[in-house]
Design an enzyme around this catalytic site. Structure first.
Site, short mmCIF file in Angstrom:
data_model
loop_
_atom_site.label_atom_id
_atom_site.label_comp_id
_atom_site.label_asym_id
_atom_site.label_seq_id
_atom_site.Cartn_x
_atom_site.Cartn_y
_atom_site.Cartn_z
NE ARG A 132 -6.01 27.01 -1.08
CZ ARG A 132 -6.81 26.10 -1.34
NH1 ARG A 132 -6.31 24.43 -1.72
NH2 ARG A 132 -6.95 25.63 -0.10
CG HIS A 137 -5.72 25.95 4.81
ND1 HIS A 137 -7.52 26.65 4.18
CD2 HIS A 137 -6.29 24.70 4.64
CE1 HIS A 137 -8.13 25.83 3.60
NE2 HIS A 137 -7.98 24.28 4.02
CD GLN A 157 -9.68 21.66 5.85
OE1 GLN A 157 -9.81 21.87 5.30
NE2 GLN A 157 -10.32 20.26 6.48
CG ASP A 161 -1.96 18.39 5.64
OD1 ASP A 161 -1.89 17.93 3.89
OD2 ASP A 161 -1.73 19.49 5.57
CB CYS A 193 -7.32 19.76 5.42
SG CYS A 193 -5.62 19.18 5.15
NE ARG A 220 -12.39 24.00 4.03
CZ ARG A 220 -11.91 23.81 3.30
NH1 ARG A 220 -11.47 23.21 2.27
NH2 ARG A 220 -11.63 25.18 3.21
N1 NVA Z 1 -0.94 21.39 4.04
C1 NVA Z 1 -1.64 21.26 2.68
C2 NVA Z 1 -3.11 21.49 2.73
C3 NVA Z 1 -3.74 20.98 1.13
C4 NVA Z 1 -5.64 21.97 1.74
C5 NVA Z 1 -0.76 22.33 1.52
O1 NVA Z 1 -0.58 23.27 1.56
O2 NVA Z 1 -1.09 21.65 0.64
N1 CP Z 2 -8.73 21.38 2.37
C1 CP Z 2 -8.19 21.94 1.20
O1 CP Z 2 -8.27 23.15 1.06
O2 CP Z 2 -8.61 20.67 -0.29
P1 CP Z 2 -8.99 21.90 -0.99
O3 CP Z 2 -7.40 22.37 -1.37
O4 CP Z 2 -8.92 21.58 -2.77
O5 CP Z 2 -9.53 23.03 -1.54
#
Ligand code: NVA
Ligand code: CP
Length: 315
Positions: free
Chosen positions: A108, A135, A138, A231, A272, A300
């Site tokens: 990540r 992502h 997800q 989101d 998400c 998840r």
């Molecule tokens: N768009 C958000 C998704 C978090 C799961 C981010 O990248 O912070």
């Molecule tokens: N939805 C998601 O990816 O959550 P986290 O950022 O907590 O992993």
């Protein structure tokens, strides 16, 4: 031909066919049933996985960890300050080292090119746990949740409201195109996704019967929606843009008026998570009977388990 994903990386849903995505969803259903029955698996016995996190995470980290342990494997968390990646060592060298020790790597972070290079040089399956661009893990949880509610994916109408060019919007568009879902984005024109990705998705959609639409008017977009998705307005790494986004995205808040504008009392609400209540969604919608966000969060675990089991597990 039976589907076999052994040895494959999971970097973007673009790399997977409709049948392969459905296979992962079906496997998730059976792993979820197994977990509910309290049956532990051993498909990852003797396997170790590396979990690299440049950005914070609750769901993704916990899902990879618990899923791995549930199947008898060993997860190793590698936070951004724990390893040399990006500081003293190149992505290529890190990939080669981790590939000698681990059976799979979750990444990540910021750049999609990093997760792609890890896959290129490690020689083991690499799973994208979120980048600025995509992502994909997800989306499997989102689609499993939709499937649980409607018994199908194809032909449903999914409307994403908010920052239409972030990792979630991009990945939902790809996934919907692959699965024959009618997908719409409601966003200000400045936050529509990149044209090249839209074109790529439209080519995929032409094979599956999916449609892809864009609206600046959120009420028009959500008409007849089966699911509304939103989101955060500023993704991780974009915190400095929050004030600008709040001004731009205020009319795109998912509130009870917008939910009513679907004309569908059974429209479900998805996010998400983590959510900023009062910005992209109201507390009322988040806590409503339409909201499936905690089923989605639980999913998840089952979907990430399906990805690991199918790519490195002894099935
Ligand atoms: N768009 C958000 C998704 C978090 C799961 C981010 O990248 O912070
Ligand atoms: N939805 C998601 O990816 O959550 P986290 O950022 O907590 O992993």
């Amino acid at each position: 031909m039976p589907i076999n994903l052994r040895g494959r990386s999971f970097l973007t849903l673009k790399d997977f066919t409709t049948g392969e995505i459905q296979y992962l969803l079906d496997l998730s259903v059976s792993l979820k049933e197994k977990k509910r029955m309290g049956i532990r698996g051993n498909t990852l016995a003797g396997k170790s996985i590396a979990l690299i996190f440049e950005k914070p995470s609750t769901r993704t980290r916990c899902a990879f960890t618990v899923a791995c342990v549930d199947e008898g494997g060993h997860p190793e968390f590698l936070g951004k300050n724990d390893i040399q990646l990006g500081h003293k060592e190149s992505v290529k060298d890190t990939a080669k080292v981790l590939g000698r020790m681990f059976d799979g790597i979750q990444f990540r972070g910021f750049k999609q090119s990093v997760v792609e290079d890890l896959a290129l040089y490690s020689g083991v399956p690499v799973w994208n746990g979120l980048t600025d661009q995509y992502h994909p893990t997800q989306i499997l949880a989102d689609f499993l949740t939709i499937q649980e509610n409607f018994g199908k994916l194809k032909g449903l109408r999914l409307v994403y409201v908010g920052d239409g060019r972030n990792n979630m919007a991009n990945s939902l568009m790809i996934g919907s195109a692959k699965m024959g879902i009618h997908f719409a984005i409601a966003a200000p024109g400045d936050l529509f996704p990149e044209k090249d990705l839209v074109e790529e998705c439209r080519v995929i959609a032409s094979d599956t019967g999916a449609t892809i639409e864009f609206f600046e008017d959120p009420r028009k977009a959500v008409s007849k929606a089966d699911a509304i998705y939103t989101d955060v307005w500023a993704s991780m790494g974009e915190e400095d843009k929050l004030a600008e986004r709040m001004a731009l995205l205020k009319p795109y808040q998912v509130n009870s008026d917008l939910l009513k504008a679907t004309g569908n009392a059974d429209c479900i609400f998805l996010h998400c998570l983590p959510a900023v209540k009062g910005n992209e969604v109201t507390e009322e919608v988040f806590e409503s009977r339409n909201s499936k966000v905690f089923d989605e969060a639980e999913n998840r675990l089952h979907t990430i388990k399906a990805i690991m089991v199918s790519t490195i597990g002894d099935l």
